[in-house]
Design an enzyme around this catalytic site. Structure first.
Site, PDB file in Angstrom:
ATOM      1  N   ARG A 174      39.671   4.226 -25.136  1.00 45.64           N
ATOM      2  CA  ARG A 174      38.646   5.199 -24.755  1.00 45.64           C
ATOM      3  C   ARG A 174      38.082   4.891 -23.378  1.00 45.64           C
ATOM      4  O   ARG A 174      37.878   5.796 -22.567  1.00 45.64           O
ATOM      5  CB  ARG A 174      37.545   5.223 -25.818  1.00 45.64           C
ATOM      6  CG  ARG A 174      37.966   5.992 -27.054  1.00 45.64           C
ATOM      7  CD  ARG A 174      36.960   5.931 -28.172  1.00 45.64           C
ATOM      8  NE  ARG A 174      37.400   6.817 -29.254  1.00 45.64           N
ATOM      9  CZ  ARG A 174      36.843   6.887 -30.446  1.00 45.64           C
ATOM     10  NH1 ARG A 174      35.804   6.109 -30.736  1.00 45.64           N
ATOM     11  NH2 ARG A 174      37.297   7.723 -31.362  1.00 45.64           N
ATOM     12  N   TYR A 180      42.112  13.635 -25.854  1.00 53.34           N
ATOM     13  CA  TYR A 180      42.686  12.553 -26.657  1.00 53.34           C
ATOM     14  C   TYR A 180      41.798  11.320 -26.692  1.00 53.34           C
ATOM     15  O   TYR A 180      40.820  11.219 -25.969  1.00 53.34           O
ATOM     16  CB  TYR A 180      44.116  12.233 -26.266  1.00 53.34           C
ATOM     17  CG  TYR A 180      44.473  11.826 -24.863  1.00 53.34           C
ATOM     18  CD1 TYR A 180      43.539  11.508 -23.892  1.00 53.34           C
ATOM     19  CD2 TYR A 180      45.826  11.755 -24.506  1.00 53.34           C
ATOM     20  CE1 TYR A 180      43.931  11.118 -22.623  1.00 53.34           C
ATOM     21  CE2 TYR A 180      46.222  11.384 -23.233  1.00 53.34           C
ATOM     22  CZ  TYR A 180      45.266  11.063 -22.299  1.00 53.34           C
ATOM     23  OH  TYR A 180      45.656  10.681 -21.042  1.00 53.34           O
ATOM     24  N   GLU A 181      42.160  10.401 -27.586  1.00 48.31           N
ATOM     25  CA  GLU A 181      41.364   9.202 -27.886  1.00 48.31           C
ATOM     26  C   GLU A 181      39.951   9.558 -28.348  1.00 48.31           C
ATOM     27  O   GLU A 181      38.986   8.864 -28.070  1.00 48.31           O
ATOM     28  CB  GLU A 181      41.299   8.261 -26.679  1.00 48.31           C
ATOM     29  CG  GLU A 181      42.631   7.884 -26.093  1.00 48.31           C
ATOM     30  CD  GLU A 181      43.608   7.314 -27.109  1.00 48.31           C
ATOM     31  OE1 GLU A 181      43.164   6.867 -28.175  1.00 48.31           O
ATOM     32  OE2 GLU A 181      44.818   7.318 -26.839  1.00 48.31           O
ATOM     33  N   GLY A 182      39.845  10.632 -29.116  1.00 52.67           N
ATOM     34  CA  GLY A 182      38.554  11.100 -29.603  1.00 52.67           C
ATOM     35  C   GLY A 182      37.986  12.122 -28.646  1.00 52.67           C
ATOM     36  O   GLY A 182      37.623  11.797 -27.518  1.00 52.67           O
TER      37      GLY A 182
END
Length: 590
Positions: A297, A441-443
């Site tokens: 993140r 992406y990645e949350g």
């Protein structure tokens, strides 16, 4: 299009002058003997050369060619294999890895700047490497000694890569819904069966092996996220002597055709009774995977800064060269038919917005990197715990605010070029496409906002926030602080708004989700104000030592406080609008 150049002068300003990295590293025994400012400068210079000379030239061609899939085999664009070999030979995969297994052991405070350069030069290429670095971190933290001894050295060498296999077609944010199964075998391994989507670097031709970290459920696992375990599943099985054996029952079913980062293979991965090994404890895989997720993140946030920096450099070069109309105050280039567009107020507004966001983001990345180093290497338990709490608070801000402002900056850079910004050969339209995924992406950034407000501000009563604001106020009490009053007023507004949301959420849980995105942006602007105040204060004190650089820093700080920080007024008004208006329409009325 202009050639990307690593912003080494600004990085040195942050490390040497603003954050006094040399003193911080000297206080961390595991780093002190390996690194000083001169060594750091040499590493950064080499990284800059790698980025500008090896990776940037492949960025457009990689986008044009894209990753290719043919019957389960993925081929990266021309030049990627050779560039990756150079990258691996330089030890860059293991830059911040554990020296016990062949990593270089460099601090995150340094690594964030290397990552920015790589993303700025070629985001698609960089994703292959950062996934490996994140996988290594998860294994180093949670895997058994046997797994670490077998897998970490070749991964740090760059001979093997890593991937993160979480998402399934029906389970994205809500990982408790995953269906991938892990059946125990008599020899201690597991048979992994299921399908994962959106797997970055799940298949590629850069390395001889790929080590997949896969979330799956044991037969007796509890329902939901508390029943998820983490498994190491190699593409090629490894023999007892460390050499490669048979191909595992892992295959790439297809790759996605995407808006951007086209040279990065985004794969559908099928596990058909593939052999895997448990990482960490049963049913606690989500916590283990979040070691990697949190690394990624921050890294993906830095992708936002990197793309924005590349866009800024191209926009500045164009604005200095492109002649259109005369300056509002009269001709500047009197010997030419028109003035360069950099004289026009709106062009300057766009360029200064980009510059202020990029340099503010770079400062926050440095700050978070320093906190990560303290949390990992610090000798005082209380200081480590405090640093870890600060990292938890700021990681969602870094990921979401870096990438939201990164997209804004890339769009501004495209706008500076006018019609040429829409044309492929100038590079700006690719940067807009490439950076857009970083908000997803990645949350997703909406999830990051919920995490910040719901978990980090409301759930714990705001302790982590209070500690951070106390640090800012302590800084503001020092002599010679630039923009002290504006900074303290912004902190007050953030504090009061945080309390308002906590009060509202006690009566209506919808208020957190309704306020979260505006709140994260409010938090981001106030945090940048803190760092811009720091940078301006140092620049003022050192103005005579490098007048051109430091005066530019002071002018950009003035722009930030005059033109960007006031955005918080509108954000506060929006979030105080509450949740009711979001729910007046029935689902069928949309």
């Amino acid at each position: 299009m202009s050639q990307y150049k690593a912003p080494l002068r600004d990085i040195q300003f942050l490390l040497n002058d603003v954050f006094d990295a040399g003193t911080q590293w000297a206080a961390l025994p595991e780093i002190a003997g390996n690194l000083d400012l001169d060594t750091a400068a040499a590493i950064l210079e080499e990284a800059g050369k790698l980025a500008s000379e090896s990776l940037a030239p492949l960025n457009r061609s990689g986008d044009e060619e894209g990753a290719q899939w043919n019957e389960g085999v993925v081929t990266t664009p021309a030049g990627f294999k050779e560039a990756y070999a150079t990258y691996a030979e330089g030890g860059w995969v293991g830059l911040s890895g554990n020296p016990q297994f062949g990593g270089m052991g460099m601090p995150k405070m340094l690594a964030v700047h290397v990552e920015e350069m790589l993303y700025a030069a070629n985001s698609s290429f960089t994703l292959y490497s950062v996934l490996s670095s994140g996988a290594c971190l998860a294994l180093d933290t949670h895997a058994s000694a046997e797994l670490k001894d077998t897998y970490l050295p070749p991964m740090y060498e760059g001979r093997w890569a890593g991937s993160m296999c979480l998402t399934e077609a029906h389970a994205g944010t809500d990982l408790g819904l995953i269906r991938t199964k892990a059946e125990p075998r008599a020899d201690g391994s597991y048979a992994i069966t299921g399908s994962k989507i959106f797997i970055t670097g799940g298949e590629q031709d850069l390395t001889e092996n790929i080590i997949h970290l896969v979330l799956a459920k044991l037969p007796d696992a509890p329902a939901g996220p508390k029943g998820i375990s983490l498994f190491l599943v190699p593409k090629v099985l490894v023999k007892a002597d460390g050499s490669l054996g048979e191909r595992n029952a892992v295959s790439c079913g297809s790759i996605e055709h995407k808006m951007g980062i086209k040279a990065s293979a985004t794969c559908v991965m099928n596990f058909d009774g593939a052999t895997g090994w448990l990482v960490g404890e049963p049913n606690k895989g989500l916590a283990a995977m979040f070691t990697m997720m949190n690394y990624e993140r921050l890294s993906i946030g830095i992708q936002g800064i990197g793309c924005a920096e590349a866009s800024y450099q191209a926009a500045v070069a164009y604005a200095r060269d492109r002649l259109q109309s005369r300056a509002p105050g009269g001709p500047v280039a009197k010997d030419k038919a028109a003035d360069p567009i950099i004289v026009h107020p709106d062009v300057r507004r766009m360029l200064l917005t980009m510059k202020a966001f990029n340099e503010g983001g770079r400062a926050l990345a440095t700050y978070v990197g320093a906190q990560l180093d303290q949390a990992k290497y610090g000798t005082d338990a209380d200081a480590r715990a405090a640093a870890q709490a600060r990292v938890a608070l700021l990681t969602p801000v870094a990921k979401a605010f870096f990438t939201d402002t990164g997209l804004e900056s890339c769009v501004q850079g495209q706008q500076v070029l006018g019609g040429h910004g829409f044309i492929r050969e100038w590079g700006q339209e690719q940067l807009v496409r490439d950076v857009r995924i970083a908000q997803i992406y990645e949350g997703t950034n909406g999830i990051q906002a919920l995490d910040l407000l719901g978990r980090k501000v409301v759930a714990d009563g705001g302790k982590a926030l209070d500690d951070f604001l106390a640090e800012i106020r302590e800084f503001a009490r020092q002599p010679g602080v630039e923009y002290r009053d504006a900074l303290l007023e912004a902190v007050k507004q953030l504090e009061e708004t945080s309390q308002w949301v906590r009060d509202q959420a006690g009566n209506d849980p919808r208020q957190i989700g309704a306020a979260s995105v505006e709140y994260l942006h409010l938090f981001g602007y106030v945090t940048y104000a803190y760092l811009w105040s720091k940078m301006a204060s140092v620049a003022r004190a050192r103005l005579d030592s490098d007048p051109d650089f430091h005066s530019a820093k002071l002018a950009t700080a003035r722009f930030y406080f005059n033109r960007l920080l006031p955005r918080i007024e509108g954000l506060i008004a929006c979030l105080r609008g509450g949740a009711d208006s979001l729910y007046e329409l029935g689902a069928e009325q949309f």
